[in-house]
Design an enzyme around this catalytic site. Structure first.
Site, PDB file in Angstrom:
ATOM      1  N   CYS A  49       9.369  -6.983  39.361  1.00 51.23           N
ATOM      2  CA  CYS A  49       8.802  -8.070  38.552  1.00 51.23           C
ATOM      3  C   CYS A  49       8.658  -7.607  37.105  1.00 51.23           C
ATOM      4  CB  CYS A  49       7.446  -8.509  39.092  1.00 51.23           C
ATOM      5  SG  CYS A  49       6.701  -9.781  38.038  1.00 51.23           S
ATOM      6  N   ASN A  79       9.178  -6.437  46.485  1.00 46.98           N
ATOM      7  CA  ASN A  79       9.545  -6.666  45.091  1.00 46.98           C
ATOM      8  C   ASN A  79       9.119  -5.476  44.237  1.00 46.98           C
ATOM      9  OD1 ASN A  79      10.099  -7.638  42.571  1.00 46.98           O
ATOM     10  ND2 ASN A  79       8.702  -9.381  42.665  1.00 46.98           N
ATOM     11  N   ASN A 129       7.841 -11.947  50.865  1.00 41.16           N
ATOM     12  CA  ASN A 129       8.059 -11.221  49.612  1.00 41.16           C
ATOM     13  C   ASN A 129       6.717 -10.636  49.174  1.00 41.16           C
ATOM     14  OD1 ASN A 129       7.996 -11.099  46.519  1.00 41.16           O
ATOM     15  ND2 ASN A 129      10.178 -11.347  46.932  1.00 41.16           N
ATOM     16  N   ILE A 134      19.909 -10.001  42.089  1.00 42.72           N
ATOM     17  CA  ILE A 134      19.063  -9.354  41.126  1.00 42.72           C
ATOM     18  C   ILE A 134      17.788 -10.171  40.899  1.00 42.72           C
ATOM     19  CG2 ILE A 134      20.903  -8.215  39.834  1.00 42.72           C
ATOM     20  CD1 ILE A 134      20.790 -10.507  37.778  1.00 42.72           C
TER      21      ILE A 134
HETATM   22  C1  SIN Z   1       9.290 -11.714  39.675  1.00 47.53           C
HETATM   23  O1  SIN Z   1      10.109 -11.894  38.775  1.00 47.53           O
HETATM   24  O2  SIN Z   1       9.383 -10.754  40.427  1.00 47.53           O
HETATM   25  C2  SIN Z   1       8.148 -12.661  39.872  1.00 47.53           C
HETATM   26  C3  SIN Z   1       7.940 -13.567  38.739  1.00 47.53           C
HETATM   27  C4  SIN Z   1       6.506 -13.585  38.324  1.00 47.53           C
HETATM   28  O3  SIN Z   1       5.655 -14.037  39.094  1.00 47.53           O
HETATM   29  O4  SIN Z   1       6.209 -13.176  37.210  1.00 47.53           O
END
Ligand code: SIN
Length: 303
Positions: free
Chosen positions: A131, A128, A100, A192
């Site tokens: 976030c 990702n 990821n 999601i």
């Molecule tokens: C995420 O929600 O993509 C990661 C969560 C985070 O580290 O804030």
């Protein structure tokens, strides 16, 4: 004897259950507790180009049937992940894993994906773009079709491995974003990520989270996640990894009927570190109960 195996982008998973990124560390942390080789795969902690300490605390708040996090992509950085974390995981886990990756610019996404492409343990790259807890990155790429497509195209150009784009529910039309990723060459989508929310401390009369807002996960979001997987299944022709509040074998089956080819389990790991093991162990009985011989055969079966 039921068949729990599924095909995902050229990989055969012994079952569709995958711990979701950010809820299972780099996997090896759980190896003293049970044999993690029972897992279909592992999506490891979201990795960025540079090491990140994450957001200031408090960055976790409880909610009804769920939790908020504003962790802020804490991780040791891509070089340490490849040289230190993945070798530790390799000692206790023999299957391909899902890398990821996150970024604050297209160049950062490209940098991380290029390195993950040369990591032999990595079978799939999950990008990702969703976030909700960092500024100038993550979510901002995932809320517009054009920028989601731009990241997809850029990372696809530097890797031969399958690329899955991780989508945000904090958009008007998640199908539009999924289609943009598919058109730009994505091999799959996962959805999601968390729903943006907040809590207020009544005594101090200020947000509980230092970052004000955070991402909501846990059983409370399951119906929303299921609805989005169902809709995206009708919108694209690439595999979907479904996630969001999955906590039981029955939830896995529902997600697959909605259209998921595999299912990630997130917040449940934080409540019960054995959650994935328990779900995998419960799958055969749940399949028999609902007359399912093969999980692969039910993907999208509710349409
Ligand atoms: C995420 O929600 O993509 C990661 C969560 C985070 O580290 O804030």
């Amino acid at each position: 004897m039921v068949n729990t195996s599924v095909e995902l982008l050229g990989l055969t998973l012994s079952n569709p259950v995958i711990p979701a990124s950010g809820t299972f560390g780099f996997g090896y942390e759980f190896a003293d507790w049970y044999d993690i080789n029972i897992l279909g795969s592992i999506s490891f902690k979201g990795t960025t180009k540079e090491p990140r300490f994450g957001n200031p605390t408090p960055r976790i708040a409880e909610t009804a049937s769920g939790m908020l996090n504003s962790v802020g992509l804490q991780n040791p950085g891509v070089h340490a992940v490849i040289s230190e974390e993945l070798p530790k995981l390799q000692k206790v886990y023999s299957k391909p894993v899902i890398a990821n990756v996150s970024g604050f610019s297209i160049d950062e996404y490209v940098y991380c994906c290029e390195l993950m492409d040369s990591a032999p343990q990595v079978g799939i790259i999950e990008v990702n773009i969703s976030c909700p807890n960092v500024h100038n990155g993550g979510l901002s790429f995932g809320t517009l079709p054009a920028s989601a497509a731009e990241v997809t195209r850029a990372v696809k150009a530097v890797t031969k491995k399958p690329v899955i784009m991780k989508l945000s529910p904090n958009v008007t039309d998640i199908c539009e974003i999924a289609r943009a990723c598919e058109d730009a060459g994505a091999d799959g989508v996962s959805l999601i990520n968390t729903l943006m929310g907040m809590r207020i401390d009544l005594k101090r009369r200020c947000p509980i989270l230092k970052n004000t807002t955070g991402g909501l996960s846990g059983p409370a979001v399951f119906p929303v996640a299921l609805r989005m997987v169902y809709q995206v299944y009708s919108a694209v022709n690439i595999p979907i990894i479904g996630m969001g509040g999955v906590s039981s074998a029955e939830d896995v089956i529902e997600m697959m009927l909605a259209g998921a080819s595999a299912v990630q389990v997130g917040a449940a790991n934080l409540v019960n570190p054995y959650a994935c093991r328990d779900i995998i162990n419960a799958l055969p009985a749940a399949m028999e109960k609902y007359g399912i011989d093969s999980l692969e055969s039910i993907i999208g079966g509710a349409h």
